[in-house]
Design a protein around this motif. Structure first.
Motif, PDB file in Angstrom:
ATOM      1  N   ILE A   1      54.676 -45.279 -51.353  1.00  0.00           N
ATOM      2  CA  ILE A   1      54.329 -46.264 -52.523  1.00  0.00           C
ATOM      3  C   ILE A   1      53.415 -45.894 -53.804  1.00  0.00           C
ATOM      4  N   PRO A   2      52.949 -44.519 -53.472  1.00  0.00           N
ATOM      5  CA  PRO A   2      51.646 -44.046 -55.226  1.00  0.00           C
ATOM      6  C   PRO A   2      53.488 -43.824 -55.971  1.00  0.00           C
ATOM      7  N   ALA A   3      54.420 -42.930 -55.421  1.00  0.00           N
ATOM      8  CA  ALA A   3      56.070 -42.543 -55.890  1.00  0.00           C
ATOM      9  C   ALA A   3      56.470 -44.158 -56.983  1.00  0.00           C
ATOM     10  N   LYS A   4      56.248 -44.599 -56.170  1.00  0.00           N
ATOM     11  CA  LYS A   4      57.052 -46.098 -56.575  1.00  0.00           C
ATOM     12  C   LYS A   4      56.703 -46.393 -57.620  1.00  0.00           C
ATOM     13  N   PHE A   5      54.933 -46.650 -57.381  1.00  0.00           N
ATOM     14  CA  PHE A   5      53.982 -47.365 -58.366  1.00  0.00           C
ATOM     15  C   PHE A   5      54.352 -46.419 -59.587  1.00  0.00           C
ATOM     16  N   LYS A   6      54.048 -45.231 -59.817  1.00  0.00           N
ATOM     17  CA  LYS A   6      54.160 -43.865 -60.548  1.00  0.00           C
ATOM     18  C   LYS A   6      55.004 -44.585 -61.863  1.00  0.00           C
ATOM     19  N   GLU A   7      56.470 -44.622 -61.196  1.00  0.00           N
ATOM     20  CA  GLU A   7      57.870 -44.539 -61.623  1.00  0.00           C
ATOM     21  C   GLU A   7      57.929 -45.993 -62.632  1.00  0.00           C
ATOM     22  N   THR A   8      57.287 -46.584 -61.954  1.00  0.00           N
ATOM     23  CA  THR A   8      57.215 -48.633 -62.476  1.00  0.00           C
ATOM     24  C   THR A   8      55.965 -48.939 -63.613  1.00  0.00           C
ATOM     25  N   ALA A   9      54.825 -48.037 -63.735  1.00  0.00           N
ATOM     26  CA  ALA A   9      54.185 -47.361 -64.657  1.00  0.00           C
ATOM     27  C   ALA A   9      54.534 -47.022 -65.985  1.00  0.00           C
ATOM     28  N   GLU A  10      54.952 -45.747 -65.623  1.00  0.00           N
ATOM     29  CA  GLU A  10      56.270 -44.941 -67.274  1.00  0.00           C
ATOM     30  C   GLU A  10      56.858 -45.973 -67.725  1.00  0.00           C
ATOM     31  N   LYS A  11      58.029 -46.926 -66.540  1.00  0.00           N
ATOM     32  CA  LYS A  11      58.850 -48.142 -66.664  1.00  0.00           C
ATOM     33  C   LYS A  11      58.070 -49.143 -67.869  1.00  0.00           C
ATOM     34  N   PHE A  12      57.357 -49.321 -67.763  1.00  0.00           N
ATOM     35  CA  PHE A  12      55.851 -50.522 -68.294  1.00  0.00           C
ATOM     36  C   PHE A  12      55.109 -49.974 -68.957  1.00  0.00           C
ATOM     37  N   ALA A  13      54.541 -49.075 -69.398  1.00  0.00           N
ATOM     38  CA  ALA A  13      53.205 -48.574 -69.757  1.00  0.00           C
ATOM     39  C   ALA A  13      52.294 -49.161 -70.634  1.00  0.00           C
ATOM     40  N   LYS A  14      52.790 -49.468 -71.059  1.00  0.00           N
ATOM     41  CA  LYS A  14      52.090 -50.507 -71.902  1.00  0.00           C
ATOM     42  C   LYS A  14      51.422 -52.149 -71.465  1.00  0.00           C
ATOM     43  N   ARG A  15      52.685 -52.668 -71.225  1.00  0.00           N
ATOM     44  CA  ARG A  15      52.626 -53.756 -70.234  1.00  0.00           C
ATOM     45  C   ARG A  15      51.443 -54.733 -69.229  1.00  0.00           C
ATOM     46  N   PRO A  16      50.286 -55.427 -69.573  1.00  0.00           N
ATOM     47  CA  PRO A  16      49.521 -55.791 -68.771  1.00  0.00           C
ATOM     48  C   PRO A  16      50.208 -55.598 -66.996  1.00  0.00           C
ATOM     49  N   ALA A  17      49.456 -54.804 -66.591  1.00  0.00           N
ATOM     50  CA  ALA A  17      48.991 -54.610 -64.918  1.00  0.00           C
ATOM     51  C   ALA A  17      48.528 -55.686 -63.918  1.00  0.00           C
ATOM     52  N   LEU A  18      47.898 -55.982 -64.946  1.00  0.00           N
ATOM     53  CA  LEU A  18      46.151 -56.783 -63.624  1.00  0.00           C
ATOM     54  C   LEU A  18      45.325 -57.615 -65.096  1.00  0.00           C
ATOM     55  N   LYS A  19      45.082 -58.844 -64.557  1.00  0.00           N
ATOM     56  CA  LYS A  19      44.413 -59.440 -65.281  1.00  0.00           C
ATOM     57  C   LYS A  19      42.824 -59.974 -64.531  1.00  0.00           C
ATOM     58  N   PHE A  20      41.654 -59.992 -65.274  1.00  0.00           N
ATOM     59  CA  PHE A  20      40.402 -60.066 -64.509  1.00  0.00           C
ATOM     60  C   PHE A  20      39.679 -60.909 -65.001  1.00  0.00           C
TER      61      PHE A  20
END
Length: 579
Positions: free
Chosen positions: A5-24
């Motif tokens: 899960i962390p490796a997949k998240f890191k891959e996704t985070a690098e791909k969509f670096a500047k896009r919003p991930a979470l909102k609160f």
């Protein structure tokens, strides 16, 4: 390639670096955290946990409502090879104690004073717990935790920022990622061991047949501690596809948050759709005669016709706007959805995709496809998952999403996973000719009457709860000669009719004993009974003033009835109905 899960998240985070991930929500407005920011916070927290001695195999429990820190803690723990143990915030101190001790949890994240107060009550009975991290406490210095280390999440982050150690844990896809405790409708919660591969296989398979992408926005309100939200509302959209997840302030603010966030996807349970449905009809009834006529007319229009387009523009568009106006699809799980409800929402332009799963299957087993929905079913199996119906109609499941087993309970594991790898779900159902799965009911909840007849309570309760005067119900009758029910009135609907019934009181505690109201419900039950077989007909009922509560352990966090708890609590009332 199989990943963690962390490796997949890191891959996704690098791909969509500047896009919003979470909102609160913060001071009245929604604030975004980008994928890069989230990844940085996860790494910093992981280093902080590492400094505190957390290592591979340690249990890190999370007792918190949905918020960005939940995701951060989960991903940070998994990065170290630790095992996250989510805990529902509605659970009683006694069940929380069972989970923390059974899992041998070493570190606990607690969100606020309300949750921390539960821990204080059991603090001396948690031998394995060493560290408690809090997000917000009223007066931290006044909270005595004995030999347990108490520190703020900010302090953990500071530890991480100052750490010189790199994260060196070797994590494998087949390692246990989480021990998720089942809702336990019939017994004490069991710890389900789910691996990184269990979760990611299920998440990827789900978004293959129900496509989502980085342009989708989800509003998350179901508890992340429940595996449905964990996979369908977090790992699948965020970790696998780079969607943005916004957190509702609470289930009570859901309608307001829908307008603010304008999500394209909502993961929900039938109860929420029921409440939205009731709210829509309440507005129609309270409106003018013309509005009422127009709404009924709009519902009758055939899909794809010119009149339906007019109905959509004049009526349905306005309803959808009050729910954010951007729904591409909504997902229903956790319990059976009334097919009439699904058809109603489909008519007004909101697509509900119903699926089926269990904690032990990470959870999705089957789901309707957006372009191939069959009302009254939970869809077709996910690619890579096998479904088989046993001779007694029990649903059996095999696939990479099936759990590793129950924690510390090899015997229980062997009871549910046979020698060929089939997981015995305990649910009964059948497959249609074209492979759609239909759920009949839970094997353990089947009612056997003393005359040998069988009653499926959940199916009856769906029909009962569809009545405008009934918000919740529970059917009972095991080893008895006839069926009885507990009914919880929809007090909003009841209050509208009190004047015409000649009732002056408005207090639920008094109203449940009011003869005129009981007579009204008797008439409703007589009408509903026409839909049931002779042996299923409800002969007697009792009105209850309040809905069944998670705080009293009467329902699970996803509002499934804990029948044995309710039966014990209302034993006197049950006996009264059989006199």
């Amino acid at each position: 390639m199989i990943q963690t899960i962390p490796a997949k998240f890191k891959e996704t985070a690098e791909k969509f670096a500047k896009r919003p991930a979470l909102k609160f929500k913060y001071h009245g407005a929604y604030i975004s955290i980008s994928f890069t920011e989230l990844q940085n916070r996860v790494e910093t927290m992981a280093k902080g946990l590492q400094e505190l001695g957390i290592q591979k195999g340690d249990k890190v429990a999370i007792l918190s409502e949905n918020r960005t820190e939940w995701v951060r803690t989960d991903l940070a723990a998994l990065s170290l090879g630790a095992i996250s143990v989510p805990i529902h915030t509605t659970l009683s101190p006694n069940i929380i104690k069972h989970i923390l001790n059974n899992s041998s949890t070493r570190l606990l994240l607690v969100s606020n004073q309300e949750q921390f107060n539960k821990i204080k009550l059991i603090i001396n009975d948690l031998p394995d717990l060493q560290i408690i991290i809090y997000i917000n406490l009223d007066h931290p210095e006044e909270n005595n935790t004995g030999d347990k280390k108490l520190m703020s999440l900010e302090e953990v982050m500071e530890l991480g920022k100052g750490s010189k150690k790199e994260i060196s844990a070797e994590v494998s896809p087949d390692d246990v990622a989480s021990i998720v405790y089942t809702s336990g409708t019939t017994a004490v919660p069991k710890g389900v061991m789910l691996t990184h591969h269990n979760f990611l296989f299920d998440a990827e398979a789900a978004v293959t047949v129900v496509p989502v992408d980085e342009h989708d926005v989800l509003l998350s309100f179901l508890p992340l501690s429940h595996v449905l939200e964990r996979t369908a509302g977090y790992y699948a959209p965020l970790v696998c596809r780079g969607c943005c997840i916004a957190y509702a302030e609470s289930p009570k603010t859901l309608l307001q948050n829908l307008k603010e966030v304008k999500p394209t996807i909502l993961v929900s349970i039938p109860r929420i759709f029921e409440k939205i449905h009731t709210g829509i009809w309440d507005k129609v009834k309270d409106g003018s005669k013309l509005k009422h006529y127009l709404f009924i007319w709009a519902l009758k229009q055939e899909s794809g016709t010119f009149k339906q387009q007019i109905a959509n523009r004049l009526v349905f568009h306005k309803i959808r706007a009050k729910l954010g106006g951007r729904f591409r699809l909504t997902i229903s799980g956790g319990a059976t959805l009334n097919h009439k409800l699904a058809r109603f929402f489909d008519r007004i332009g909101i697509k509900i995709i119903e699926g089926y799963g269990l904690t032990e299957t990470a959870p999705v087993v089957a789901v309707n496809r957006p372009d191939n929905i069959k009302f009254g079913t939970v869809g077709q199996q996910l690619p890579g998952v096998e479904i088989k119906i046993a001779s007694d109609k029990e649903i059996l499941v095999k696939g990479p999403n099936v759990m590793k087993g129950y924690y510390k309970s090899e015997e229980l594991t062997q009871e549910v996973i046979d020698s060929e790898g089939w997981f015995h779900t305990g649910d009964l159902g059948h497959l249609t000719e074209d492979g759609f799965l239909v759920i009949v009911g839970r094997k353990k909840e089947m009612i056997s009457l003393s005359n040998g007849k069988i009653v499926w309570p959940e199916q009856m309760e769906i029909i009962l709860n569809n009545d405008k005067f009934i918000i919740e119900s529970m059917v009972y009758g095991n080893n008895r000669s006839y069926v009885v029910a507990f009914l919880i009135p929809d007090w909003q609907e009841v209050n509208r009719n009190l004047e015409s019934l000649g009732i002056s009181s408005r207090e639920p505690d008094q109203l449940v004993k009011e003869p005129k109201l009981i007579e009204l419900f008797q008439q409703r039950i007589e009408e509903i009974n026409k839909q049931f077989a002779d042996w299923e007909k409800i002969r007697k009922f009792i009105l209850l003033p309040k809905e069944f509560s998670p705080q009293k352990d009467e329902v699970t966090p996803t509002l499934k009835l804990r029948r044995s708890v309710i039966e014990r609590r209302f034993q006197k009332e049950i006996e009264k109905m059989y006199r």
